[in-house]
Write an enzyme that holds these catalytic residues in place. Structure first.
Site, PDB file in Angstrom:
ATOM      1  N   LYS A  38     -36.286 -24.967  31.664  1.00 17.55           N
ATOM      2  CA  LYS A  38     -36.218 -26.346  31.173  1.00 17.55           C
ATOM      3  C   LYS A  38     -35.542 -27.184  32.262  1.00 17.55           C
ATOM      4  CE  LYS A  38     -34.244 -29.481  29.277  1.00 17.55           C
ATOM      5  NZ  LYS A  38     -34.085 -30.779  29.956  1.00 17.55           N
TER       6      LYS A  38
ATOM      7  N   GLU B  86     -22.792 -22.417  34.713  1.00 23.85           N
ATOM      8  CA  GLU B  86     -22.329 -22.999  35.979  1.00 23.85           C
ATOM      9  C   GLU B  86     -22.102 -24.470  35.668  1.00 23.85           C
ATOM     10  OE1 GLU B  86     -22.005 -21.404  38.835  1.00 23.85           O
ATOM     11  OE2 GLU B  86     -23.283 -19.647  38.675  1.00 23.85           O
TER      12      GLU B  86
ATOM     13  N   CYS C 265     -22.168 -30.230  42.665  1.00 20.86           N
ATOM     14  CA  CYS C 265     -21.114 -29.781  41.741  1.00 20.86           C
ATOM     15  C   CYS C 265     -19.838 -29.408  42.485  1.00 20.86           C
ATOM     16  CB  CYS C 265     -21.632 -28.605  40.943  1.00 20.86           C
ATOM     17  SG  CYS C 265     -22.413 -27.388  41.988  1.00 20.86           S
TER      18      CYS C 265
ATOM     19  N   GLU D  79     -14.928 -35.635  36.982  1.00 19.49           N
ATOM     20  CA  GLU D  79     -15.998 -35.462  37.956  1.00 19.49           C
ATOM     21  C   GLU D  79     -16.787 -36.775  38.075  1.00 19.49           C
ATOM     22  OE1 GLU D  79     -19.156 -32.808  36.737  1.00 19.49           O
ATOM     23  OE2 GLU D  79     -19.264 -31.981  38.750  1.00 19.49           O
TER      24      GLU D  79
HETATM   25  P1  NAD Z   1     -26.263 -32.147  31.985  1.00 17.61           P
HETATM   26  O1  NAD Z   1     -25.289 -31.171  31.442  1.00 17.61           O
HETATM   27  O2  NAD Z   1     -26.327 -33.485  31.359  1.00 17.61           O
HETATM   28  O3  NAD Z   1     -27.746 -31.565  31.897  1.00 17.61           O
HETATM   29  C1  NAD Z   1     -28.063 -30.297  32.407  1.00 17.61           C
HETATM   30  C2  NAD Z   1     -29.271 -29.758  31.673  1.00 17.61           C
HETATM   31  O4  NAD Z   1     -28.920 -29.587  30.290  1.00 17.61           O
HETATM   32  C3  NAD Z   1     -30.483 -30.705  31.687  1.00 17.61           C
HETATM   33  O5  NAD Z   1     -31.660 -29.947  31.785  1.00 17.61           O
HETATM   34  C4  NAD Z   1     -30.394 -31.368  30.336  1.00 17.61           C
HETATM   35  O6  NAD Z   1     -31.641 -31.835  29.851  1.00 17.61           O
HETATM   36  C5  NAD Z   1     -29.860 -30.252  29.474  1.00 17.61           C
HETATM   37  N1  NAD Z   1     -29.185 -30.707  28.253  1.00 17.61           N
HETATM   38  C6  NAD Z   1     -28.490 -31.863  28.057  1.00 17.61           C
HETATM   39  N2  NAD Z   1     -28.056 -31.931  26.786  1.00 17.61           N
HETATM   40  C7  NAD Z   1     -28.471 -30.805  26.174  1.00 17.61           C
HETATM   41  C8  NAD Z   1     -28.328 -30.306  24.850  1.00 17.61           C
HETATM   42  N3  NAD Z   1     -27.693 -30.965  23.910  1.00 17.61           N
HETATM   43  N4  NAD Z   1     -28.871 -29.100  24.582  1.00 17.61           N
HETATM   44  C9  NAD Z   1     -29.541 -28.400  25.527  1.00 17.61           C
HETATM   45  N5  NAD Z   1     -29.724 -28.836  26.779  1.00 17.61           N
HETATM   46  C10 NAD Z   1     -29.189 -30.023  27.096  1.00 17.61           C
HETATM   47  O7  NAD Z   1     -25.979 -32.197  33.532  1.00 17.61           O
HETATM   48  P2  NAD Z   1     -26.696 -33.104  34.620  1.00 17.61           P
HETATM   49  O8  NAD Z   1     -26.221 -34.501  34.409  1.00 17.61           O
HETATM   50  O9  NAD Z   1     -28.146 -32.828  34.638  1.00 17.61           O
HETATM   51  O10 NAD Z   1     -26.107 -32.491  35.979  1.00 17.61           O
HETATM   52  C11 NAD Z   1     -24.869 -32.814  36.461  1.00 17.61           C
HETATM   53  C12 NAD Z   1     -23.847 -31.777  36.075  1.00 17.61           C
HETATM   54  O11 NAD Z   1     -24.263 -30.479  36.509  1.00 17.61           O
HETATM   55  C13 NAD Z   1     -22.523 -32.015  36.759  1.00 17.61           C
HETATM   56  O12 NAD Z   1     -21.478 -31.830  35.845  1.00 17.61           O
HETATM   57  C14 NAD Z   1     -22.470 -30.933  37.837  1.00 17.61           C
HETATM   58  O13 NAD Z   1     -21.205 -30.570  38.250  1.00 17.61           O
HETATM   59  C15 NAD Z   1     -23.184 -29.827  37.163  1.00 17.61           C
HETATM   60  N6  NAD Z   1     -23.673 -28.873  38.167  1.00 17.61           N
HETATM   61  C16 NAD Z   1     -23.046 -27.660  38.296  1.00 17.61           C
HETATM   62  C17 NAD Z   1     -23.454 -26.742  39.248  1.00 17.61           C
HETATM   63  C18 NAD Z   1     -22.789 -25.397  39.396  1.00 17.61           C
HETATM   64  O14 NAD Z   1     -23.404 -24.498  39.959  1.00 17.61           O
HETATM   65  N7  NAD Z   1     -21.580 -25.205  38.896  1.00 17.61           N
HETATM   66  C19 NAD Z   1     -24.527 -27.063  40.088  1.00 17.61           C
HETATM   67  C20 NAD Z   1     -25.134 -28.302  39.954  1.00 17.61           C
HETATM   68  C21 NAD Z   1     -24.704 -29.199  38.972  1.00 17.61           C
END
Ligand code: NAD
Length: 501
Positions: free
Chosen positions: A195, A271, A305, A404
Site C-alpha cells: 500500500k 519504522e 526520517c 519532527e
Molecule cells: P504517514 O504515517 O502519514 O503515512 C504512512 C503510510 O501509512 C501511508 O501509506 C499512509 O497512507 C498510511 N496510513 C495513514 N493513516 C493510516 C491509517 N489510519 N491506517 C493505515 N494506514 C495509514 O507518514 P507519511 O506522512 O507518509 O511519511 C512521513 C513519516 O514517515 C515521517 O514521520 C517519517 O519520519 C516517517 N519515515 C520513517 C522512516 C524510517 O525508516 N524510520 C523512513 C521514511 C519515513
C-alpha cells in the site's frame, strides 16, 4: 542511441516526461484493475501543483481482492515452493528490469514527489534495484539448522515464510522503502500486498508490473493505492494478513499496533519518525562537519526520517560552523526537479509545505532567529518549495527542537561540553540516528556509545549500504530494514522433530 540519463538537459527530460503515461490502476493478481466501486483520486505533482493523473481509490473490497490473490498464491505455492535458485533468477531479473526501466521509474518518482531527477536516477532507482538484487542472492545461500539432540532424534529448525505480508509505506522514498520490504518478503517465499502513500502511488504500481514481467507469479505481489484511512486501515485490520511492515509517522505506527490487537494479532514491524542530533565538538573538522550537516538536512528537502535536524554544537565553535554551513548551503541549488542542475526540489504537497512554514513561524515566535532561508520559494511555479533554513538560538523545550518537521529546517542549540551534549542529544522520544563530530577518538567512542539511535555516524553522515541494518530505538520503531537481519522479520521458525528407533 539516447543520451545517458545523467547527461540529459531539462528539455530532454521534459520531452521524455511527456511520453510517460502513468498507470493509476491497482495491480492485483497480475493485472491492472480499477477500484471495484470505480473510485479514483487526483494525484497532484508537487512540482507545479497540477494533476498528474487519476489513481484508483482502493477501499476494503479491493484490499480483500488483493489479500485473497496473495493468499491463494501463497497456499497453492507457485512462489513459495519454487526451487531457491529459480526464485533467485526471477528476483535478479526483477532487479535488471528495474534498471532497464530507469527513465520511466525516475520520472514517475520525480513527478510524483518532487525530488530532483538526478537523485531519482542515481539514488532512488539505483538503490531500489540493488536492494532486490541483494536479497535475490540470499535465496540459494541461506541454510536452516539442525539442533543438537540425542543420537535417536533429529530436530530440524526451519525458517518458513509467514504467508501474506502487508507493506504500508510513506511518500518520501517510495521506491527505496517499498523494496526494503518487498525484497526480503519475496525472497523468503511470502506473498505481498503493498500500500503506497496516497501522495506517491505511481512507482509502486510500476514495480508490481515489473515484478510480474520478471516472472513473480500473478497474485504474489499486489499493489493497492489509496488513502491510509481506507486502503491502509483495511489492510492492517485484515484477518488474512500475517505481518504488517510499516514505515511512516509514529502516530500511524501506533495505530498499526492497535489494528493488530483488534484483528488477528498479526506481527507488526515499525519504522517511524526521527529527530536526529548532529553533535559537533569544537575540535572537529568544521568544514567536513558543515558539509555533512547541510546535506544531512537539505537532501530530499529534509523529507528524510533520519535527517539531521538538530545541531548540537559546542558554544565556542558555533559561529565558525554556521558560517561554513552557510557556504555549503549556498552551493545547493533549489529548482525545478526536472532540471539536472537541481539538488533540492519540492516538498510533497501544499499542506506539508504549510506545516513546514508553520514550524518556522513557531520557532521565531518562541524566540529563535532565522539565520538562513525561512521562506517559501519558486511560488510562481505553482509548486511547493521552501528555502534551506537555519534556526539559531533554539532552546530544547521549543516545538522546533522536539517535533519532527520533515522539511529543510535545521534547529541550532549550543552546549558547553560532552555530558551536556549527550544529555541534550538523547532528550527526544525518537532514536533513529545520531552523529558525532570530533577529532578526539576517545570522545567519539564514548559519545557514539552513549547516543541512543539505530545508527550513529562518526565524523560522517548518512553513509550506508544494504549491508547495514536500518531502523530505530524508542518511538522510531522496532525491527530493522536492510541487511541479513531484515530477513528474520519475514519468517517463522518451525521445529520438525523426528524420533528414530
Ligand atoms: P504517514 O504515517 O502519514 O503515512 C504512512 C503510510 O501509512 C501511508 O501509506 C499512509 O497512507 C498510511 N496510513 C495513514 N493513516 C493510516 C491509517 N489510519 N491506517 C493505515 N494506514 C495509514 O507518514 P507519511 O506522512 O507518509 O511519511 C512521513 C513519516 O514517515 C515521517 O514521520 C517519517 O519520519 C516517517 N519515515 C520513517 C522512516 C524510517 O525508516 N524510520 C523512513 C521514511 C519515513
Amino acid at each position: 542511441m539516447s543520451t545517458p540519463a545523467l547527461q540529459r538537459d531539462r528539455g530532454t527530460w521534459e520531452r521524455l516526461s511527456a511520453t510517460v503515461r502513468p498507470e493509476g490502476r491497482a495491480f492485483i493478481a497480475g493485472r491492472p484493475v480499477a477500484a471495484r466501486d470505480g473510485g479514483v483520486f487526483d494525484d497532484v505533482s508537487p512540482i507545479d501543483g497540477k494533476v498528474l493523473c487519476q489513481v484508483a481509490r482502493c477501499r476494503a473490497a479491493d484490499v480483500d481482492a488483493a489479500v485473497a490473490a496473495a493468499r491463494t498464491s501463497f497456499e497453492t505455492g507457485p512462489w513459495r515452493r519454487m526451487e531457491p535458485k529459480e526464485r533467485k533468477r526471477i528476483l535478479r531479473r526483477f532487479a535488471e528490469l528495474i534498471r532497464a526501466d530507469v527513465d520511466t521509474l525516475a520520472l514517475l518518482e520525480t513527478r510524483d514527489v518532487g525530488k530532483p531527477i538526478v537523485n531519482s536516477v542515481s539514488v532512488d532507482v539505483a538503490n531500489c534495484a540493488d536492494c532486490i538484487e541483494y536479497y535475490a542472492e540470499f535465496a540459494d545461500k541461506l541454510y536452516d539448522e539442525v539442533a543438537p539432540t540425542g543420537p535417536n532424534d533429529l530436530a530440524l529448525v526451519r525458517r518458513e515464510p509467514l504467508g501474506v505480508v502487508g507493506a504500508i509505506v510513506p511518500w518520501n522514498y517510495p521506491l527505496i522503502i517499498s523494496t526494503w520490504k518487498v525484497g526480503p518478503a519475496l525472497l523468503t517465499g511470502n506473498s505481498v500486498v503493498l500500500k503506497p502513500a496516497e501522495q506517491s502511488p505511481l512507482s509502486a504500481i510500476r514495480l508490481g508490473e515489473l515484478a510480474c514481467e520478471a516472472g513473480v507469479p500473478p497474485g504474489t505481489f499486489n499493489v493497492v493505492p489509496g488513502f491510509g484511512e481506507e486502503a491502509g486501515k483495511a489492510l492492517a485490520l485484515h484477518p488474512e494478513v500475517d505481518l504488517i511492515t510499516f514505515t511512516g509517522s509514529t502516530e500511524v505506527g501506533r495505530l498499526m499496533l492497535r489494528y493488530a490487537a483488534e484483528s488477528n494479532l498479526k506481527r507488526v514491524a515499525l519504522e517511524c519518525g526521527g529527530k536526529t542530533p548532529q553533535v559537533v565538538f569544537a575540535d572537529a573538522d568544521l568544514e567536513a562537519a558543515a558539509y555533512g550537516i547541510a546535506w544531512g538536512i537539505y537532501y530530499n528537502s529534509g523529507e528524510t526520517c533520519h535527517a539531521g535536524s538538530r545541531l548540537i554544537v559546542q558554544e565556542s565553535a558555533k559561529d565558525a560552523l554556521l558560517a561554513a554551513i552557510r557556504r555549503v548551503t549556498a552551493t545547493i541549488t533549489l529548482g525545478h526537479p526536472l532540471d539536472p542542475a537541481t539538488q533540492m526540489g519540492a516538498l510533497i504537497d501544499r499542506p506539508h509545505m504549510q506545516r513546514v512554514l508553520g514550524f518556522i513561524d513557531s520557532g521565531v515566535a518562541d524566540g529563535a532567529r532565522i539565520a538562513l532561508g525561512g521562506k517559501r520559494a519558486l511560488e510562481e511555479s505553482g509548486g511547493f518549495y521552501v528555502e534551506a533554513t537555519v534556526l539559531d538560538g533554539v532552546r530544547p523545550d521549543m516545538k522546533v527542537a522536539r517535533e519532527e518537521i520533515f522539511g529543510p529546517v535545521l534547529a541550532v542549540m549550543t552546549v558547553r561540553g560532552e555530558s551536556e551534549a549527550v544529555r541534550l542529544a538523547n532528550d527526544t522520544p525518537y532514536g533513529l540516528a545520531a552523529a558525532v563530530w570530533t577529532a578526539d577518538m576517545n570522545v567519539a567512542h564514548r559519545v557514539s556509545s552513549a547516543l541512543r539511535g539505530g545508527t550513529v555516524w562518526v565524523n560522517s553522515f548518512d553513509r550506508s549500504s544494504m549491508a547495514t541494518p536500518f531502523g530505530g530505538f524508542k518511538l522510531s520503531g522496532s525491527g530493522r530494514d536492510r541487511s541479513p537481519h531484515a530477513i528474520d522479520k519475514y519468517c517463522d521458525l518451525k521445529t520438525i522433530w523426528t524420533a528414530y528407533r
